[in-house]
Design a protein around this motif. Structure first.
Motif, PDB file in Angstrom:
ATOM      1  N   GLY A 267      38.287  31.159  -9.417  1.00 35.66           N
ATOM      2  CA  GLY A 267      36.990  31.711  -9.064  1.00 35.66           C
ATOM      3  C   GLY A 267      35.944  31.705 -10.161  1.00 35.66           C
ATOM      4  O   GLY A 267      34.782  31.511  -9.879  1.00 35.66           O
ATOM      5  N   GLU A 268      36.351  31.938 -11.389  1.00 40.63           N
ATOM      6  CA  GLU A 268      35.385  31.928 -12.476  1.00 40.63           C
ATOM      7  C   GLU A 268      35.047  30.505 -12.906  1.00 40.63           C
ATOM      8  O   GLU A 268      34.173  30.272 -13.707  1.00 40.63           O
ATOM      9  CB  GLU A 268      35.927  32.696 -13.695  1.00 40.63           C
ATOM     10  CG  GLU A 268      36.017  34.190 -13.498  1.00 40.63           C
ATOM     11  CD  GLU A 268      37.185  34.630 -12.671  1.00 40.63           C
ATOM     12  OE1 GLU A 268      37.998  33.778 -12.277  1.00 40.63           O
ATOM     13  OE2 GLU A 268      37.296  35.839 -12.399  1.00 40.63           O
TER      14      GLU A 268
ATOM     15  N   PRO B 195      27.035  32.890  -8.125  1.00 40.97           N
ATOM     16  CA  PRO B 195      26.963  33.893  -7.072  1.00 40.97           C
ATOM     17  C   PRO B 195      25.554  34.199  -6.585  1.00 40.97           C
ATOM     18  O   PRO B 195      25.374  34.856  -5.564  1.00 40.97           O
ATOM     19  CB  PRO B 195      27.592  35.130  -7.710  1.00 40.97           C
ATOM     20  CG  PRO B 195      27.345  34.956  -9.171  1.00 40.97           C
ATOM     21  CD  PRO B 195      27.441  33.478  -9.414  1.00 40.97           C
ATOM     22  N   GLY B 196      24.534  33.711  -7.312  1.00 45.68           N
ATOM     23  CA  GLY B 196      23.151  33.993  -6.940  1.00 45.68           C
ATOM     24  C   GLY B 196      22.519  32.898  -6.108  1.00 45.68           C
ATOM     25  O   GLY B 196      23.190  32.029  -5.546  1.00 45.68           O
ATOM     26  N   GLU B 197      21.198  32.927  -6.040  1.00 49.53           N
ATOM     27  CA  GLU B 197      20.460  31.979  -5.212  1.00 49.53           C
ATOM     28  C   GLU B 197      20.689  30.527  -5.641  1.00 49.53           C
ATOM     29  O   GLU B 197      20.644  29.617  -4.808  1.00 49.53           O
ATOM     30  CB  GLU B 197      18.957  32.306  -5.268  1.00 49.53           C
ATOM     31  CG  GLU B 197      18.582  33.640  -4.647  1.00 49.53           C
ATOM     32  CD  GLU B 197      18.705  33.633  -3.126  1.00 49.53           C
ATOM     33  OE1 GLU B 197      18.599  32.537  -2.528  1.00 49.53           O
ATOM     34  OE2 GLU B 197      18.896  34.726  -2.545  1.00 49.53           O
ATOM     35  N   GLU B 198      20.927  30.299  -6.937  1.00 43.55           N
ATOM     36  CA  GLU B 198      21.152  28.929  -7.398  1.00 43.55           C
ATOM     37  C   GLU B 198      22.405  28.317  -6.790  1.00 43.55           C
ATOM     38  O   GLU B 198      22.533  27.090  -6.724  1.00 43.55           O
ATOM     39  CB  GLU B 198      21.231  28.892  -8.924  1.00 43.55           C
ATOM     40  CG  GLU B 198      19.900  29.192  -9.605  1.00 43.55           C
ATOM     41  CD  GLU B 198      19.976  29.016 -11.111  1.00 43.55           C
ATOM     42  OE1 GLU B 198      21.044  28.579 -11.593  1.00 43.55           O
ATOM     43  OE2 GLU B 198      18.997  29.321 -11.798  1.00 43.55           O
ATOM     44  N   GLY B 199      23.304  29.165  -6.343  1.00 48.96           N
ATOM     45  CA  GLY B 199      24.530  28.677  -5.716  1.00 48.96           C
ATOM     46  C   GLY B 199      24.363  28.275  -4.269  1.00 48.96           C
ATOM     47  O   GLY B 199      25.349  27.972  -3.592  1.00 48.96           O
TER      48      GLY B 199
ATOM     49  N   VAL C   7      31.391  40.908  -6.381  1.00 46.55           N
ATOM     50  CA  VAL C   7      31.167  39.530  -6.831  1.00 46.55           C
ATOM     51  C   VAL C   7      32.441  39.077  -7.538  1.00 46.55           C
ATOM     52  O   VAL C   7      32.957  39.768  -8.421  1.00 46.55           O
ATOM     53  CB  VAL C   7      29.963  39.440  -7.787  1.00 46.55           C
ATOM     54  CG1 VAL C   7      29.851  38.035  -8.375  1.00 46.55           C
ATOM     55  CG2 VAL C   7      28.680  39.800  -7.047  1.00 46.55           C
ATOM     56  N   TRP C   8      32.967  37.933  -7.142  1.00 46.78           N
ATOM     57  CA  TRP C   8      34.182  37.386  -7.736  1.00 46.78           C
ATOM     58  C   TRP C   8      33.898  35.928  -8.061  1.00 46.78           C
ATOM     59  O   TRP C   8      33.925  35.066  -7.179  1.00 46.78           O
ATOM     60  CB  TRP C   8      35.338  37.512  -6.758  1.00 46.78           C
ATOM     61  CG  TRP C   8      36.666  37.036  -7.278  1.00 46.78           C
ATOM     62  CD1 TRP C   8      36.902  36.099  -8.235  1.00 46.78           C
ATOM     63  CD2 TRP C   8      37.954  37.477  -6.844  1.00 46.78           C
ATOM     64  NE1 TRP C   8      38.251  35.928  -8.425  1.00 46.78           N
ATOM     65  CE2 TRP C   8      38.925  36.757  -7.587  1.00 46.78           C
ATOM     66  CE3 TRP C   8      38.385  38.414  -5.893  1.00 46.78           C
ATOM     67  CZ2 TRP C   8      40.295  36.935  -7.412  1.00 46.78           C
ATOM     68  CZ3 TRP C   8      39.751  38.577  -5.716  1.00 46.78           C
ATOM     69  CH2 TRP C   8      40.693  37.862  -6.472  1.00 46.78           C
ATOM     70  N   GLY C   9      33.601  35.636  -9.326  1.00 46.36           N
ATOM     71  CA  GLY C   9      33.235  34.269  -9.660  1.00 46.36           C
ATOM     72  C   GLY C   9      32.019  33.844  -8.858  1.00 46.36           C
ATOM     73  O   GLY C   9      30.973  34.478  -8.903  1.00 46.36           O
ATOM     74  N   GLY C  10      32.154  32.767  -8.091  1.00 49.39           N
ATOM     75  CA  GLY C  10      31.059  32.277  -7.265  1.00 49.39           C
ATOM     76  C   GLY C  10      30.983  32.913  -5.903  1.00 49.39           C
ATOM     77  O   GLY C  10      30.080  32.597  -5.117  1.00 49.39           O
ATOM     78  N   TRP C  11      31.925  33.805  -5.575  1.00 52.12           N
ATOM     79  CA  TRP C  11      31.889  34.485  -4.279  1.00 52.12           C
ATOM     80  C   TRP C  11      31.024  35.730  -4.402  1.00 52.12           C
ATOM     81  O   TRP C  11      31.155  36.516  -5.336  1.00 52.12           O
ATOM     82  CB  TRP C  11      33.300  34.876  -3.841  1.00 52.12           C
ATOM     83  CG  TRP C  11      34.117  33.731  -3.349  1.00 52.12           C
ATOM     84  CD1 TRP C  11      34.249  33.302  -2.061  1.00 52.12           C
ATOM     85  CD2 TRP C  11      34.952  32.870  -4.130  1.00 52.12           C
ATOM     86  NE1 TRP C  11      35.097  32.228  -2.003  1.00 52.12           N
ATOM     87  CE2 TRP C  11      35.541  31.935  -3.255  1.00 52.12           C
ATOM     88  CE3 TRP C  11      35.243  32.783  -5.492  1.00 52.12           C
ATOM     89  CZ2 TRP C  11      36.408  30.936  -3.688  1.00 52.12           C
ATOM     90  CZ3 TRP C  11      36.096  31.787  -5.928  1.00 52.12           C
ATOM     91  CH2 TRP C  11      36.669  30.884  -5.033  1.00 52.12           C
ATOM     92  N   SER C  12      30.151  35.932  -3.433  1.00 55.13           N
ATOM     93  CA  SER C  12      29.237  37.068  -3.484  1.00 55.13           C
ATOM     94  C   SER C  12      28.626  37.270  -2.108  1.00 55.13           C
ATOM     95  O   SER C  12      28.667  36.363  -1.256  1.00 55.13           O
ATOM     96  CB  SER C  12      28.116  36.806  -4.494  1.00 55.13           C
ATOM     97  OG  SER C  12      27.262  35.767  -4.022  1.00 55.13           O
TER      98      SER C  12
END
Length: 290
Positions: free
Chosen positions: A5-6, A203-207, A267-272
């Motif tokens: 995840g990270e 995890p934010g908008e960039e993802g 929030v877990w790594g890229g999960w949000s």
């Protein structure tokens, strides 16, 4: 459950031959994408999880629980989902078990589980948690592509984010699971939803903006200054996973894509919540052995 995840899986997550050292030496230390053979991938996976098991369990232990069975970062609980069906009295193999939280949950429901993981340190955590709860889940250290069990040894098999993402031998794992399951057995596995590999693991908008080809299945690799892989994740498209399942002799009976719960803020790594409410993060394949 073994979710890294990270590690960004898009920008930055017969035995194949090991990568040629002369070829890997051309890659500098850091992160990138390159082909990785089975031996190098297995070695990197075992070493990384042994080194990071303590931190992983400390950081994610509260969410995972000691005796809870969640299929992924969205928190879909097997107690409610019942994707494995009735487990009471049934022999169950957990592959890529980490500290055996899922297997321990099934033990409480009357199953007879065995937890298998490549990492010795993760299995030590399983023993630690067993001792705290006064229970015993048998553990085995082994590679999922070469299961050390007899044919038709289990009624059910599953993995929650274990093994498949960290091995180039997905088809071999499917065949091995088919071999150790009894006719009529069930195989359920969860992993990062393949579409997520097209997006940065942010995890934010960039993802939310695709930056990489979904069809590029070159492994994500972290490596040291000598060019040796220290961490590897493998991507397969949805169609490739379906073909792995089918060629092993399984029949897909469901494909579950959990939605992000309204009350989950983690929030877990890229999960949000930001990403989970717009694009799927997890794919769960439910397969039967006829």
């Amino acid at each position: 459950m073994n979710v890294a995840g990270e590690h960004p899986t898009a920008e930055h997550p017969g035995e194949a031959a090991e990568s040629d050292p002369a070829e890997t030496a051309s890659y500098p230390a850091g992160v990138g994408r390159r082909d990785v053979g089975s031996a190098e991938s297995v070695r990197a996976g075992r070493t990384w999880w042994d080194a990071n098991a303590d931190e992983y369990q400390a950081e994610h232990g509260d969410f995972l629980g000691d005796t809870r069975f969640v299929w992924g970062p969205e928190g879909l609980d097997e107690e409610q989902a019942r994707l494995l069906g009735d487990v009471a009295g049934r022999t169950v193999l957990e592959i890529g078990s980490g500290a055996g939280q899922c297997a321990r949950s099934l033990l409480a429901r009357g199953a007879r589980p065995v937890a298998l993981d490549l990492s010795y340190r993760q299995l030590q955590h399983s023993r630690r948690i067993d001792a705290a709860h006064g229970v015993h889940v048998p553990v085995v250290q082994a590679d999922a592509a070469a299961l050390p069990f007899a044919d038709a040894a289990f009624d059910l098999a599953f993995t929650a984010y274990g093994a498949l993402a960290f091995s180039p031998e997905g088809a071999a794992i499917m065949r091995e699971v088919h071999r150790v399951l009894k006719p009529g057995g069930r195989w359920v596995f969860s992993l990062t939803h393949p579409i997520r590999w097209a997006f940065p693991d942010d995890p934010g908008e960039e993802g939310l903006t695709a930056t990489h080809s979904y069809f590029d299945t070159t492994p994500y690799v972290e490596q040291d200054e000598e060019g040796h892989a220290t961490y590897v994740e493998h991507h397969r498209t949805l169609g490739m996973r379906v073909r792995e399942v089918a060629s092993a002799g399984f029949r897909i009976v469901d494909l579950v894509e959990p939605e992000w719960p309204d009350d989950l803020a983690q929030v877990w790594g890229g999960w949000s919540p930001t990403r989970g409410r717009r694009i799927p993060g997890t794919a769960i394949f439910v397969c039967d052995r006829d």
